[in-house]
Design a protein around this motif. Sequence first.
Motif, PDB file in Angstrom:
ATOM      1  N   PRO A  92       0.852  -1.187   0.000  1.00  0.00           N
ATOM      2  CA  PRO A  92       0.000   0.000   0.000  1.00  0.00           C
ATOM      3  C   PRO A  92       0.888   1.238   0.000  1.00  0.00           C
ATOM      4  N   ALA A  93       0.337   2.367  -0.431  1.00  0.00           N
ATOM      5  CA  ALA A  93       1.125   3.602  -0.502  1.00  0.00           C
ATOM      6  C   ALA A  93       0.351   4.749   0.126  1.00  0.00           C
ATOM      7  N   MET A  94       1.101   5.659   0.722  1.00  0.00           N
ATOM      8  CA  MET A  94       0.522   6.853   1.333  1.00  0.00           C
ATOM      9  C   MET A  94       1.175   8.090   0.743  1.00  0.00           C
ATOM     10  N   LEU A  95       0.331   9.059   0.329  1.00  0.00           N
ATOM     11  CA  LEU A  95       0.802  10.368  -0.103  1.00  0.00           C
ATOM     12  C   LEU A  95       0.596  11.343   1.049  1.00  0.00           C
ATOM     13  N   GLN A  96       1.614  12.131   1.369  1.00  0.00           N
ATOM     14  CA  GLN A  96       1.525  13.103   2.449  1.00  0.00           C
ATOM     15  C   GLN A  96       1.751  14.508   1.906  1.00  0.00           C
ATOM     16  N   PHE A  97       0.910  15.452   2.338  1.00  0.00           N
ATOM     17  CA  PHE A  97       1.010  16.846   1.898  1.00  0.00           C
ATOM     18  C   PHE A  97       1.118  17.763   3.115  1.00  0.00           C
ATOM     19  N   HIS A  98       1.988  18.755   3.019  1.00  0.00           N
ATOM     20  CA  HIS A  98       2.331  19.580   4.182  1.00  0.00           C
ATOM     21  C   HIS A  98       1.568  20.898   4.234  1.00  0.00           C
ATOM     22  N   GLY A  99       1.724  21.596   5.361  1.00  0.00           N
ATOM     23  CA  GLY A  99       1.054  22.864   5.589  1.00  0.00           C
ATOM     24  C   GLY A  99       1.650  24.007   4.778  1.00  0.00           C
ATOM     25  N   TYR A 100       0.908  25.100   4.705  1.00  0.00           N
ATOM     26  CA  TYR A 100       1.262  26.276   3.894  1.00  0.00           C
ATOM     27  C   TYR A 100       2.637  26.810   4.280  1.00  0.00           C
ATOM     28  N   SER A 101       3.478  26.988   3.293  1.00  0.00           N
ATOM     29  CA  SER A 101       4.832  27.552   3.377  1.00  0.00           C
ATOM     30  C   SER A 101       5.858  26.586   3.942  1.00  0.00           C
ATOM     31  N   MET A 102       5.450  25.391   4.340  1.00  0.00           N
ATOM     32  CA  MET A 102       6.367  24.473   5.011  1.00  0.00           C
ATOM     33  C   MET A 102       7.016  23.507   4.006  1.00  0.00           C
ATOM     34  N   ASN A 103       7.382  22.318   4.464  1.00  0.00           N
ATOM     35  CA  ASN A 103       8.010  21.340   3.574  1.00  0.00           C
ATOM     36  C   ASN A 103       7.609  19.931   3.992  1.00  0.00           C
ATOM     37  N   ALA A 104       8.187  18.946   3.343  1.00  0.00           N
ATOM     38  CA  ALA A 104       7.781  17.552   3.554  1.00  0.00           C
ATOM     39  C   ALA A 104       8.148  17.009   4.930  1.00  0.00           C
ATOM     40  N   GLY A 105       8.960  17.721   5.688  1.00  0.00           N
ATOM     41  CA  GLY A 105       9.280  17.297   7.048  1.00  0.00           C
ATOM     42  C   GLY A 105      10.433  16.311   7.114  1.00  0.00           C
ATOM     43  N   ASP A 106      10.744  15.903   8.322  1.00  0.00           N
ATOM     44  CA  ASP A 106      11.864  14.984   8.549  1.00  0.00           C
ATOM     45  C   ASP A 106      11.543  13.580   8.047  1.00  0.00           C
ATOM     46  N   TRP A 107      12.602  12.875   7.683  1.00  0.00           N
ATOM     47  CA  TRP A 107      12.430  11.480   7.277  1.00  0.00           C
ATOM     48  C   TRP A 107      11.796  10.659   8.399  1.00  0.00           C
ATOM     49  N   SER A 108      12.214  10.922   9.627  1.00  0.00           N
ATOM     50  CA  SER A 108      11.748  10.106  10.755  1.00  0.00           C
ATOM     51  C   SER A 108      10.235  10.193  10.960  1.00  0.00           C
ATOM     52  N   SER A 109       9.608  11.283  10.481  1.00  0.00           N
ATOM     53  CA  SER A 109       8.164  11.436  10.667  1.00  0.00           C
ATOM     54  C   SER A 109       7.350  10.512   9.765  1.00  0.00           C
ATOM     55  N   LYS A 110       8.005   9.822   8.846  1.00  0.00           N
ATOM     56  CA  LYS A 110       7.303   8.899   7.940  1.00  0.00           C
ATOM     57  C   LYS A 110       7.459   7.426   8.336  1.00  0.00           C
ATOM     58  N   ALA A 187      -4.158   9.153   0.917  1.00  0.00           N
ATOM     59  CA  ALA A 187      -3.551  10.475   1.007  1.00  0.00           C
ATOM     60  C   ALA A 187      -3.967  11.148   2.302  1.00  0.00           C
ATOM     61  N   THR A 188      -3.078  12.013   2.819  1.00  0.00           N
ATOM     62  CA  THR A 188      -3.395  12.715   4.051  1.00  0.00           C
ATOM     63  C   THR A 188      -2.618  14.009   4.163  1.00  0.00           C
ATOM     64  N   GLY A 189      -3.145  14.935   4.979  1.00  0.00           N
ATOM     65  CA  GLY A 189      -2.465  16.199   5.251  1.00  0.00           C
ATOM     66  C   GLY A 189      -3.327  17.081   6.133  1.00  0.00           C
ATOM     67  N   TRP A 190      -2.688  18.073   6.736  1.00  0.00           N
ATOM     68  CA  TRP A 190      -3.351  19.017   7.623  1.00  0.00           C
ATOM     69  C   TRP A 190      -3.246  20.420   7.035  1.00  0.00           C
ATOM     70  N   SER A 191      -4.295  21.216   7.141  1.00  0.00           N
ATOM     71  CA  SER A 191      -4.341  22.616   6.687  1.00  0.00           C
ATOM     72  C   SER A 191      -4.161  22.681   5.171  1.00  0.00           C
TER      73      SER A 191
END
Length: 327
Positions: A92-110, A187-191
């Motif tokens: 299975p696969a998950m797409l993650q999208f980040h908040g306004y002006s930010m970025n994909a975040g740390d590797w560890s958060s996945k 898929a998932t994301g906040w804001s």
Amino acid sequence: MPTIDMSLDELKKYQGTNPKPSDFENYWERALGEMLAVDPEVQMVPSDFQVPFAECYDMYFTGVRGARIHVKYVKPKANKSADTSLPIEKMPAMLQFHGYSMNAGDWSSKLHYAALGYAVFAMDVRGQGGQSEDVGGVVGNTLQGHIIRGLDDHEDNLLFRHIFLDTAQLARIVIGMAEVDEDNVVATGWSQGGALTLACAALEPRIKKAAAVYPFLSDYKRVWDLDLAIDAYSDIRQYFRRFDPQHKREQEVFTKLGYIDIQHLVDRIRGDVLVGIGLMDGICPPSSQFAAYNKITSPKRLEVYPDFGHEDLPGLHDTILQYFKEV
């Protein structure tokens, strides 16, 4: 119940304020046609960050107008059989999208999703805090943020049009990967990430499930009417102050923003949807979020936090994880 907006009963019936352009459907079919004509030229580069149970890659693809888009890809290590005649075990696969002006975040958060067996793809939005390119090329100002980018140009040049298409392009690439179960992509994301989650599921209806938390980019006119075009929506206030100080073009402006208003896209979604909303949200007012939620016609689920605003919503990360485990 505390409130900064309508009552919950009213919110559940609210159908939005921002106008929908008359050619909205043709607009997005034309946009998808442009996206499909792009050779994504996918590139995978092993990351310096690695863990024993997954492989980490910096992934790049070409989006509309030639921008190179960066994605952090965490690929669980499969239990490999010595029998090479066996088919590849798909994940299975998950797409993650980040908040306004930010970025994909740390590797560890996945890694918690990778540990569950998900291939995780976290996209940097073009021109924001990550590595994805913003190639520019519009008529008009670029002083403020992305909502108004291209507003003085042809509607096909609105920046969030391109960003929405990047989410669909990524989904299309992932669904086509040999190691991915094409029937189990979520898929998932906040804001802003919540808005992009819904846009992605709308423009690529093969998304199985979507979890969007307090989605941004919905019902711009309602945000304006509530005098909340500040913070994340401050682009709109500054646009009027600089370029239409007497609001002679107000109807035209909000109609054009309607092309990139997620409430008008969500009826295209075919997968299941979970939406989390805090009723004290002064950044993305609840009514603007309900304008989108109420138009979703596929199976949907609402998680309401009466006393919370645009902040961490206790327990919701766990709820979303369990929601995806049900796939």
